[in-house]
Design a protein around this motif. Sequence first.
Motif, PDB file in Angstrom:
ATOM      1  N   GLY A  15      -1.151  -9.852   4.020  1.00  0.00           N
ATOM      2  CA  GLY A  15      -1.481  -8.478   4.366  1.00  0.00           C
ATOM      3  C   GLY A  15      -2.321  -8.392   5.629  1.00  0.00           C
ATOM      4  N   LEU A  16      -3.328  -9.268   5.712  1.00  0.00           N
ATOM      5  CA  LEU A  16      -4.174  -9.283   6.902  1.00  0.00           C
ATOM      6  C   LEU A  16      -3.367  -9.646   8.147  1.00  0.00           C
ATOM      7  CD1 LEU A  16      -7.378 -11.032   5.491  1.00  0.00           C
ATOM      8  CD2 LEU A  16      -7.216  -8.689   6.325  1.00  0.00           C
ATOM      9  N   SER A  17      -2.455 -10.597   7.991  1.00  0.00           N
ATOM     10  CA  SER A  17      -1.634 -11.022   9.135  1.00  0.00           C
ATOM     11  C   SER A  17      -0.736  -9.893   9.614  1.00  0.00           C
ATOM     12  CB  SER A  17      -0.794 -12.246   8.749  1.00  0.00           C
ATOM     13  OG  SER A  17      -1.616 -13.335   8.376  1.00  0.00           O
ATOM     14  N   LEU A  18      -0.076  -9.229   8.660  1.00  0.00           N
ATOM     15  CA  LEU A  18       0.814  -8.130   9.037  1.00  0.00           C
ATOM     16  C   LEU A  18       0.042  -6.977   9.661  1.00  0.00           C
ATOM     17  CD1 LEU A  18       3.230  -8.042   5.947  1.00  0.00           C
ATOM     18  CD2 LEU A  18       3.733  -8.846   8.263  1.00  0.00           C
ATOM     19  N   ALA A  19      -1.133  -6.671   9.111  1.00  0.00           N
ATOM     20  CA  ALA A  19      -1.944  -5.592   9.665  1.00  0.00           C
ATOM     21  C   ALA A  19      -2.409  -5.941  11.080  1.00  0.00           C
ATOM     22  CB  ALA A  19      -3.139  -5.322   8.770  1.00  0.00           C
ATOM     23  N   ALA A  20      -2.790  -7.201  11.292  1.00  0.00           N
ATOM     24  CA  ALA A  20      -3.234  -7.627  12.620  1.00  0.00           C
ATOM     25  C   ALA A  20      -2.086  -7.564  13.626  1.00  0.00           C
ATOM     26  CB  ALA A  20      -3.802  -9.045  12.556  1.00  0.00           C
ATOM     27  N   VAL A  21      -0.901  -8.008  13.186  1.00  0.00           N
ATOM     28  CA  VAL A  21       0.275  -7.935  14.057  1.00  0.00           C
ATOM     29  C   VAL A  21       0.601  -6.483  14.386  1.00  0.00           C
ATOM     30  CG1 VAL A  21       2.765  -8.342  14.171  1.00  0.00           C
ATOM     31  CG2 VAL A  21       1.251 -10.140  13.335  1.00  0.00           C
ATOM     32  N   GLY A  22       0.508  -5.613  13.371  1.00  0.00           N
ATOM     33  CA  GLY A  22       0.788  -4.200  13.586  1.00  0.00           C
ATOM     34  C   GLY A  22      -0.148  -3.580  14.606  1.00  0.00           C
ATOM     35  N   LEU A  23      -1.448  -3.869  14.492  1.00  0.00           N
ATOM     36  CA  LEU A  23      -2.407  -3.324  15.457  1.00  0.00           C
ATOM     37  C   LEU A  23      -2.228  -3.951  16.834  1.00  0.00           C
ATOM     38  CD1 LEU A  23      -5.819  -2.923  13.588  1.00  0.00           C
ATOM     39  CD2 LEU A  23      -4.251  -1.158  14.387  1.00  0.00           C
ATOM     40  N   GLY A  24      -1.869  -5.235  16.846  1.00  0.00           N
ATOM     41  CA  GLY A  24      -1.605  -5.882  18.133  1.00  0.00           C
ATOM     42  C   GLY A  24      -0.430  -5.247  18.847  1.00  0.00           C
ATOM     43  N   PHE A 331      10.577   0.523  17.303  1.00  0.00           N
ATOM     44  CA  PHE A 331       9.156   0.239  17.145  1.00  0.00           C
ATOM     45  C   PHE A 331       8.334   0.704  18.339  1.00  0.00           C
ATOM     46  CE2 PHE A 331      11.559  -2.805  14.639  1.00  0.00           C
ATOM     47  CZ  PHE A 331      10.965  -2.670  13.395  1.00  0.00           C
ATOM     48  N   THR A 332       9.010   1.188  19.392  1.00  0.00           N
ATOM     49  CA  THR A 332       8.299   1.745  20.550  1.00  0.00           C
ATOM     50  C   THR A 332       8.179   3.260  20.467  1.00  0.00           C
ATOM     51  OG1 THR A 332      10.304   2.061  21.911  1.00  0.00           O
ATOM     52  CG2 THR A 332       9.281  -0.125  21.943  1.00  0.00           C
ATOM     53  N   GLU A 333       8.806   3.854  19.461  1.00  0.00           N
ATOM     54  CA  GLU A 333       8.782   5.311  19.323  1.00  0.00           C
ATOM     55  C   GLU A 333       7.523   5.758  18.587  1.00  0.00           C
ATOM     56  OE1 GLU A 333      10.754   7.230  20.781  1.00  0.00           O
ATOM     57  OE2 GLU A 333      12.597   6.118  21.194  1.00  0.00           O
ATOM     58  N   SER A 334       7.133   7.000  18.824  1.00  0.00           N
ATOM     59  CA  SER A 334       5.841   7.484  18.336  1.00  0.00           C
ATOM     60  C   SER A 334       5.722   7.466  16.819  1.00  0.00           C
ATOM     61  CB  SER A 334       5.603   8.905  18.856  1.00  0.00           C
ATOM     62  OG  SER A 334       6.588   9.801  18.343  1.00  0.00           O
ATOM     63  N   ALA A 337       5.783   3.623  15.443  1.00  0.00           N
ATOM     64  CA  ALA A 337       4.573   2.960  15.919  1.00  0.00           C
ATOM     65  C   ALA A 337       3.326   3.548  15.265  1.00  0.00           C
ATOM     66  CB  ALA A 337       4.476   3.064  17.434  1.00  0.00           C
ATOM     67  N   GLY A 338       3.289   4.875  15.131  1.00  0.00           N
ATOM     68  CA  GLY A 338       2.151   5.520  14.505  1.00  0.00           C
ATOM     69  C   GLY A 338       2.001   5.144  13.038  1.00  0.00           C
ATOM     70  N   CYS A 339       3.118   5.089  12.325  1.00  0.00           N
ATOM     71  CA  CYS A 339       3.060   4.709  10.908  1.00  0.00           C
ATOM     72  C   CYS A 339       2.598   3.262  10.738  1.00  0.00           C
ATOM     73  CB  CYS A 339       4.431   4.903  10.266  1.00  0.00           C
ATOM     74  SG  CYS A 339       4.911   6.637  10.081  1.00  0.00           S
ATOM     75  N   ILE A 340       3.059   2.371  11.616  1.00  0.00           N
ATOM     76  CA  ILE A 340       2.624   0.964  11.558  1.00  0.00           C
ATOM     77  C   ILE A 340       1.121   0.875  11.787  1.00  0.00           C
ATOM     78  CG2 ILE A 340       2.747  -1.248  12.770  1.00  0.00           C
ATOM     79  CD1 ILE A 340       5.716  -0.679  13.248  1.00  0.00           C
ATOM     80  N   ALA A 341       0.622   1.576  12.817  1.00  0.00           N
ATOM     81  CA  ALA A 341      -0.806   1.532  13.125  1.00  0.00           C
ATOM     82  C   ALA A 341      -1.631   2.165  12.013  1.00  0.00           C
ATOM     83  CB  ALA A 341      -1.071   2.237  14.453  1.00  0.00           C
ATOM     84  N   ALA A 342      -1.147   3.267  11.446  1.00  0.00           N
ATOM     85  CA  ALA A 342      -1.881   3.940  10.368  1.00  0.00           C
ATOM     86  C   ALA A 342      -2.010   3.035   9.153  1.00  0.00           C
ATOM     87  CB  ALA A 342      -1.170   5.239   9.997  1.00  0.00           C
ATOM     88  N   ALA A 343      -0.904   2.382   8.780  1.00  0.00           N
ATOM     89  CA  ALA A 343      -0.935   1.467   7.635  1.00  0.00           C
ATOM     90  C   ALA A 343      -1.860   0.284   7.908  1.00  0.00           C
ATOM     91  CB  ALA A 343       0.474   0.989   7.320  1.00  0.00           C
ATOM     92  N   SER A 344      -1.833  -0.228   9.134  1.00  0.00           N
ATOM     93  CA  SER A 344      -2.675  -1.374   9.484  1.00  0.00           C
ATOM     94  C   SER A 344      -4.147  -1.006   9.438  1.00  0.00           C
ATOM     95  CB  SER A 344      -2.304  -1.872  10.885  1.00  0.00           C
ATOM     96  OG  SER A 344      -0.962  -2.293  10.940  1.00  0.00           O
ATOM     97  N   LEU A 345      -4.501   0.129   9.986  1.00  0.00           N
ATOM     98  CA  LEU A 345      -5.901   0.549   9.985  1.00  0.00           C
ATOM     99  C   LEU A 345      -6.400   0.856   8.577  1.00  0.00           C
ATOM    100  CD1 LEU A 345      -6.091   2.834  13.148  1.00  0.00           C
ATOM    101  CD2 LEU A 345      -7.326   0.701  12.765  1.00  0.00           C
TER     102      LEU A 345
END
Length: 462
Positions: A15-24, A331-334, A337-345
């Motif tokens: 989970g930490l790895s996926l979240a870090a990748v998502g924020l990266g 994955f470049t669309e808003s 990308a926004g959902c990935i970042a929201a889940a990661s944060l």
Amino acid sequence: MADDDDLAVQSSVLGLSLAAVGLGWYTILWSIGLVGCRAARKRYRLRPRSPLASAAAGDVPGVSIIRPLRGLDPNLYENLESTFRQEYPNYEIFFAVADEHDQALGVVRDLITKYPHVNAHVIIGEENVGVNPKVNNLVRAYRQAAHDILWVLDSNVMVDPGTLARSVDALDGPSSVAQPKRKRVALVHHVPFAFATEPALGSHVEQAFLNTNHAKMYIAINTIAIDSCVVGKSNLYRRSDLERVDGTLKPVTSANAARNTGLPAFGRFLAEDNMIAGALWHELDVRHDLSCDVAHNAVGNMSLMDYFWRRVRWIRVRKHMVFAATMVEPFTESIVAGCIAAASLRYLLGFPVWLFLPLHFLVWLFVDLDVYESLAGHPVPQGSTKWKFIGAWVLREGLALPIWLYAIWGSTVDWRGRKYVVMRNGEVRKAGRDDVDKWLRWLRWSSSKDTAQYEPIDLAQD
């Protein structure tokens, strides 16, 4: 119990790895977007007059402008007239028309009468060099052009009077003495800037797409310049360079110097403009440049379904040309990308999704509007016009993923009334009756009515 603890640890690490990748990924994506926004501000908010505009004809390189025509495109008179009004002392214009009865000929002849001092020619008839009708239409003018520098302009594009002079400035580039390690410029292109000429919904969605997200990423990729990325609305290049490339993207050597080259070699591609740019980049080891001008792209009466099929067509073409980039595109669309970042944060910091997503979309919209204003040279009009533009932007963002999901599973495209099958490297052939999208056949959704629209393969009739 120990096994359960190990699974919990592994799950936590994953989970930490996926979240870090998502924020990266989100950070990288924003970095690219901000590069595009900053470059748009720097490049397009100031367009100085080129000294070539007031030079003597013998002191500037000659340019042959070629405009392929077919029918009465939106804003056609103004689009074509803009080439007659170029502030440049040494150029000629070729209007290439496949059919002697084409309605565009009336507009051309009126303009030739209006501007008798401009060296303008009409070329009627095409030369069959491949399946791409645009290339077939261009070849005769390409062969007859008097100058080495060619400027190929689509019929739905209008340009400012100083565009040609500034483009030749960019094509010549800085001297090799001043920058000995800098590759020379072999192609100058212009970012499309759309304006809707009709109130149709699809027209405004297309306008919102081209003037924001597309422009932002297009400018950013060309600023970073790690590979070729060119849209063929308005391209300036040298015929002597084009005569050395063939679209294989393999560097020119003494062993393959005798291959089929020049514009006719690109008749086998649907996106011939992109392939020409890629061939120059990879085969000659040169670079491209954007001038500080835009290609004003008139968008006519485009329905929402017209917009849908247009995006499907070019996603399917890109899939066979730049597969990895096309797969990454969602994955470049808003929204994605926004959902990935929201889940990661939320996973890492417990940041509320309901708070992050509105902020994400608001800032994303702000950056997109800033890019629009840079290209337009003025703020987005206020009032109902601004809200209409924002509404079209929202619809475009919402449609991006569904269109991609539909497009990615097929290889047939419809272009100018003909159906093609896109093959490896972006080459195309005419579609036959059996060339229906495979996933449609699997679901048994296709019918005889659908397949009857496809033309039999008969290159002799191209």
